[in-house]
Design an enzyme around this catalytic site. Structure first.
Site, mmCIF file in Angstrom:
data_model
loop_
_atom_site.group_PDB
_atom_site.id
_atom_site.type_symbol
_atom_site.label_atom_id
_atom_site.label_comp_id
_atom_site.label_asym_id
_atom_site.label_seq_id
_atom_site.Cartn_x
_atom_site.Cartn_y
_atom_site.Cartn_z
ATOM 1 C CG ASP A 31 23.181 -25.897 -68.216
ATOM 2 O OD1 ASP A 31 22.211 -26.648 -67.983
ATOM 3 O OD2 ASP A 31 24.364 -26.199 -67.930
ATOM 4 C CD GLU A 94 24.020 -33.755 -63.933
ATOM 5 O OE1 GLU A 94 24.402 -32.645 -63.508
ATOM 6 O OE2 GLU A 94 24.475 -34.296 -64.945
ATOM 7 C CG HIS A 99 15.961 -28.048 -64.192
ATOM 8 N ND1 HIS A 99 16.051 -28.893 -63.104
ATOM 9 C CD2 HIS A 99 16.737 -28.599 -65.146
ATOM 10 C CE1 HIS A 99 16.855 -29.903 -63.397
ATOM 11 N NE2 HIS A 99 17.271 -29.762 -64.638
HETATM 12 P P1 AMP Z 1 19.494 -31.872 -65.214
HETATM 13 O O1 AMP Z 1 20.449 -32.918 -65.694
HETATM 14 O O2 AMP Z 1 18.234 -31.824 -66.033
HETATM 15 O O3 AMP Z 1 19.231 -31.958 -63.725
HETATM 16 O O4 AMP Z 1 20.189 -30.492 -65.508
HETATM 17 C C1 AMP Z 1 20.864 -29.745 -64.544
HETATM 18 C C2 AMP Z 1 21.615 -28.700 -65.303
HETATM 19 O O5 AMP Z 1 22.008 -27.709 -64.381
HETATM 20 C C3 AMP Z 1 22.885 -29.203 -65.981
HETATM 21 O O6 AMP Z 1 22.776 -28.994 -67.399
HETATM 22 C C4 AMP Z 1 24.003 -28.372 -65.343
HETATM 23 O O7 AMP Z 1 24.994 -27.988 -66.263
HETATM 24 C C5 AMP Z 1 23.237 -27.186 -64.795
HETATM 25 N N1 AMP Z 1 23.830 -26.534 -63.637
HETATM 26 C C6 AMP Z 1 24.333 -27.114 -62.528
HETATM 27 N N2 AMP Z 1 24.763 -26.184 -61.653
HETATM 28 C C7 AMP Z 1 24.533 -24.984 -62.233
HETATM 29 C C8 AMP Z 1 24.753 -23.625 -61.848
HETATM 30 N N3 AMP Z 1 25.317 -23.306 -60.676
HETATM 31 N N4 AMP Z 1 24.380 -22.643 -62.697
HETATM 32 C C9 AMP Z 1 23.817 -22.938 -63.886
HETATM 33 N N5 AMP Z 1 23.572 -24.185 -64.307
HETATM 34 C C10 AMP Z 1 23.924 -25.203 -63.502
#
Ligand code: AMP
Length: 110
Positions: A31, A94, A99
């Protein structure tokens, strides 16, 4: 046509990510904003937007991600961890690409 998220682009290697595991079905990467010493995201190669969109045809995917995370943690000697699915915007999701978060207080030894 399905909306392509940032995780589609990571899956298709269009943008870089710190990939820690990959096989024919799953990709796992760090992440980008870690909330624990080890914070990984496991995605299926087959796109599903969210747990809220899982159907009988795709119901195996969330369990498959859990098994891959379990195996990865065991192989890395991560003894305790949290596994989380955020479901829908109101559930804190988000990125609309299914995932599984794996978070552990233990660091990931390279
Ligand atoms: P969620 O809130 O469950 O949708 O988690 C999305 C996660 O993706 C968040 O913890 C972000 O920090 C992570 N994230 C967003 N963009 C990226 C990226 N390019 N590479 C790795 N993690 C990411």
């Amino acid at each position: 046509m399905e909306e392509r998220t940032i995780f589609h682009k990571i899956r298709d290697k269009e943008i870089p990510a710190a990939i820690v595991y990959e096989d024919d079905d799953v990709l796992a990467f760090k992440d980008i904003r870690p909330k624990a010493p080890t914070h990984l995201l496991f995605i299926p190669k087959h796109f599903v937007a969210s747990i809220a969109d899982v159907t009988p045809e795709t119901a195996h995917l969330p369990g498959m991600l859990i098994l891959k995370a379990q195996k990865f943690a065991a192989e890395k000697g991560i003894r305790g961890y949290k596994l989380t699915y955020h479901v829908g915007k109101e559930g804190g999701q988000e990125v609309m690409y299914l995932h599984l978060h794996l978070m552990s207080g233990q660091g990931l030894e390279e």
